[in-house]
Design an enzyme around this catalytic site. Structure first.
Site, PDB file in Angstrom:
ATOM      1  N   GLY A  83       0.655  -1.965  -0.129  1.00  0.00           N
ATOM      2  CA  GLY A  83      -0.034  -0.220  -0.057  1.00  0.00           C
ATOM      3  C   GLY A  83       0.867   1.084  -0.453  1.00  0.00           C
ATOM      4  N   TRP A  85       1.995   2.867  -1.994  1.00  0.00           N
ATOM      5  CA  TRP A  85       1.487   3.793  -3.375  1.00  0.00           C
ATOM      6  C   TRP A  85       0.429   4.267  -3.154  1.00  0.00           C
ATOM      7  CZ3 TRP A  85       3.606   2.742  -9.595  1.00  0.00           C
ATOM      8  CH2 TRP A  85       4.715   2.748  -9.358  1.00  0.00           C
ATOM      9  N   ASP A 106      -4.871  -6.323  -5.325  1.00  0.00           N
ATOM     10  CA  ASP A 106      -3.703  -6.779  -6.128  1.00  0.00           C
ATOM     11  C   ASP A 106      -5.141  -8.545  -5.430  1.00  0.00           C
ATOM     12  OD1 ASP A 106      -0.650  -6.065  -4.553  1.00  0.00           O
ATOM     13  OD2 ASP A 106      -1.244  -8.102  -4.114  1.00  0.00           O
ATOM     14  N   ASP A 122      -7.362 -10.898  -9.277  1.00  0.00           N
ATOM     15  CA  ASP A 122      -6.556 -11.022 -10.552  1.00  0.00           C
ATOM     16  C   ASP A 122      -6.568 -10.465 -11.044  1.00  0.00           C
ATOM     17  OD1 ASP A 122      -4.669 -11.885 -12.609  1.00  0.00           O
ATOM     18  OD2 ASP A 122      -4.279 -13.819 -11.073  1.00  0.00           O
ATOM     19  N   ASP A 146       2.552  -1.412 -10.642  1.00  0.00           N
ATOM     20  CA  ASP A 146       4.108  -1.372  -9.484  1.00  0.00           C
ATOM     21  C   ASP A 146       4.177  -3.115 -10.095  1.00  0.00           C
ATOM     22  OD1 ASP A 146       6.306  -1.122  -8.925  1.00  0.00           O
ATOM     23  OD2 ASP A 146       5.971  -0.567  -7.092  1.00  0.00           O
ATOM     24  N   LYS A 186       5.587  -0.206 -14.537  1.00  0.00           N
ATOM     25  CA  LYS A 186       7.170  -0.742 -13.636  1.00  0.00           C
ATOM     26  C   LYS A 186       7.465  -2.170 -15.394  1.00  0.00           C
ATOM     27  CE  LYS A 186       7.881  -3.880  -9.996  1.00  0.00           C
ATOM     28  NZ  LYS A 186       9.263  -2.876  -9.239  1.00  0.00           N
TER      29      LYS A 186
HETATM   30  C1  LIG Z   1       6.022  -4.756  -6.232  1.00  0.00           C
HETATM   31  S1  LIG Z   1       4.628  -5.035  -5.114  1.00  0.00           S
HETATM   32  C2  LIG Z   1       4.111  -3.153  -4.961  1.00  0.00           C
HETATM   33  C3  LIG Z   1       4.111  -2.570  -4.563  1.00  0.00           C
HETATM   34  C4  LIG Z   1       3.087  -1.428  -3.969  1.00  0.00           C
HETATM   35  N1  LIG Z   1       3.402  -0.757  -4.768  1.00  0.00           N
HETATM   36  C5  LIG Z   1       3.433  -1.076  -2.744  1.00  0.00           C
HETATM   37  O1  LIG Z   1       4.344   0.293  -3.251  1.00  0.00           O
HETATM   38  O2  LIG Z   1       2.881  -0.988  -1.621  1.00  0.00           O
HETATM   39  C6  LIG Z   1       3.627  -6.065  -6.669  1.00  0.00           C
HETATM   40  C7  LIG Z   1       3.175  -6.252  -5.986  1.00  0.00           C
HETATM   41  O3  LIG Z   1       2.001  -6.786  -7.029  1.00  0.00           O
HETATM   42  C8  LIG Z   1       1.438  -7.752  -7.178  1.00  0.00           C
HETATM   43  N2  LIG Z   1       0.737  -8.902  -8.180  1.00  0.00           N
HETATM   44  C9  LIG Z   1       1.338  -9.550  -8.882  1.00  0.00           C
HETATM   45  N3  LIG Z   1       0.346 -10.157 -10.129  1.00  0.00           N
HETATM   46  C10 LIG Z   1      -0.768  -9.771 -10.229  1.00  0.00           C
HETATM   47  C11 LIG Z   1      -1.756  -9.524 -10.991  1.00  0.00           C
HETATM   48  N4  LIG Z   1      -2.369 -10.252 -11.182  1.00  0.00           N
HETATM   49  N5  LIG Z   1      -2.979  -9.104 -10.300  1.00  0.00           N
HETATM   50  C12 LIG Z   1      -3.329  -7.989  -9.115  1.00  0.00           C
HETATM   51  N6  LIG Z   1      -1.918  -8.167  -8.244  1.00  0.00           N
HETATM   52  C13 LIG Z   1      -0.354  -8.764  -8.633  1.00  0.00           C
HETATM   53  C14 LIG Z   1       1.809  -8.890  -6.040  1.00  0.00           C
HETATM   54  O4  LIG Z   1       0.553  -9.559  -5.475  1.00  0.00           O
HETATM   55  C15 LIG Z   1       2.181  -7.284  -4.866  1.00  0.00           C
HETATM   56  O5  LIG Z   1       1.676  -7.430  -4.325  1.00  0.00           O
END
Ligand SMILES: C[S@@+](CC[C@H](N)C(=O)[O-])C[C@H]1O[C@@H](n2cnc3c(N)ncnc32)[C@H](O)[C@@H]1O
Length: 232
Positions: A83, A85, A106, A122, A146, A186
């Site tokens: 969280g 961002w 997420d 998802d 991200d 990203k």
């Molecule tokens: C680097 S973290 C994000 C950090 C976030 N920006 C923050 O500031 O806290 C990447 C996130 O992408 C999520 N993620 C990966 N594949 C996903 C998908 N298909 N649908 C939703 N979320 C996904 C992961 O569960 C993870 O929590």
């Protein structure tokens, strides 16, 4: 110390290097990770400021440069957990009306963050995209992503999996963004991202590649920010 003009930068404690003692019970990769954490000024500052993640600084620094998170705009954050961002986005776009216009999704649960809503889902699932638009009650002005797949350690596999998430985020944005909207995502450098980058160039007026200071130098991670969505 926070720099008021550039909240993403601060008087750093870089240079004060803490040495980690070797421990037979710990793998050497864990020792290296611990060393990085203890010597990382962003980790300390994340705690001080009460951010949910170190990643918050990446968004702060990108926004310091492009100033796109403006009061009153609506934001959807794909892959928002834990969280960081969401916190930054909500801080920047909040307006006097107090109407919550920051929404995240997420696959993992995100703890409540004031000024934001989040759902578990998802983004591969088309229904989740529809649910996000319904919940926001309007098209978003900004889509953030991200998202990252769990890394396998195999560079090319990680690159392909994260590029796939970039493509999904881009499809969602092209389908749903407001005209003149912003897309920030990203992107792992490595070759297969070219098709997505071409599509971004075609659909937005300005595209920049950015590696914020908070993104680790050794990582292939960078961000692409696309401004001025031309419309569907
Ligand atoms: C680097 S973290 C994000 C950090 C976030 N920006 C923050 O500031 O806290 C990447 C996130 O992408 C999520 N993620 C990966 N594949 C996903 C998908 N298909 N649908 C939703 N979320 C996904 C992961 O569960 C993870 O929590």
């Amino acid at each position: 110390m926070i720099n008021e003009n550039n909240p993403g930068s601060f008087g750093s404690s870089r240079g004060l290097s803490k040495k980690i003692k070797k421990d037979k019970k710990r793998k050497s990769s864990s020792t290296r990770w611990l060393g990085r954490q203890l010597n990382d000024p962003y980790v300390l500052e994340t705690k001080k400021r009460g951010y949910k993640s170190r990643a918050a600084f990446k968004l702060l620094q990108i926004n310091d440069k492009y100033n796109f998170l403006l009061p009153g705009l609506s934001v959807i954050d794909l892959g928002c957990a834990p969280g960081g961002w969401l916190q930054i986005a909500s801080e920047k776009v909040s307006s006097i009306s107090g109407h919550e216009k920051v929404l995240g999704v997420d696959i993992l649960k995100t703890e409540y963050i004031p000024g934001c809503k989040s759902i578990i889902g998802d983004i591969n699932d088309k229904n989740v995209g529809e649910q996000l638009i319904k919940l926001l009650g309007q098209k978003p002005d900004i889509v953030l992503s991200d998202m990252a797949a769990n890394t396998t350690g195999h560079r090319q596999t990680d690159h392909i999996r994260t590029t796939y998430l970039l493509e999904i985020a881009l499809d969602f944005s092209i389908e749903n963004l407001n005209n003149n909207g912003v897309f920030l995502a990203k992107c792992f450098k490595g070759g297969t991202e070219k098709e997505a980058l071409d599509l971004i160039q075609k659909n937005f007026s300005k595209v920049h590649h950015v590696k914020p200071d908070a993104s680790r130098k050794e990582s292939v991670e960078e961000y692409v920010i696309a401004l001025g969505f031309k419309g569907k």
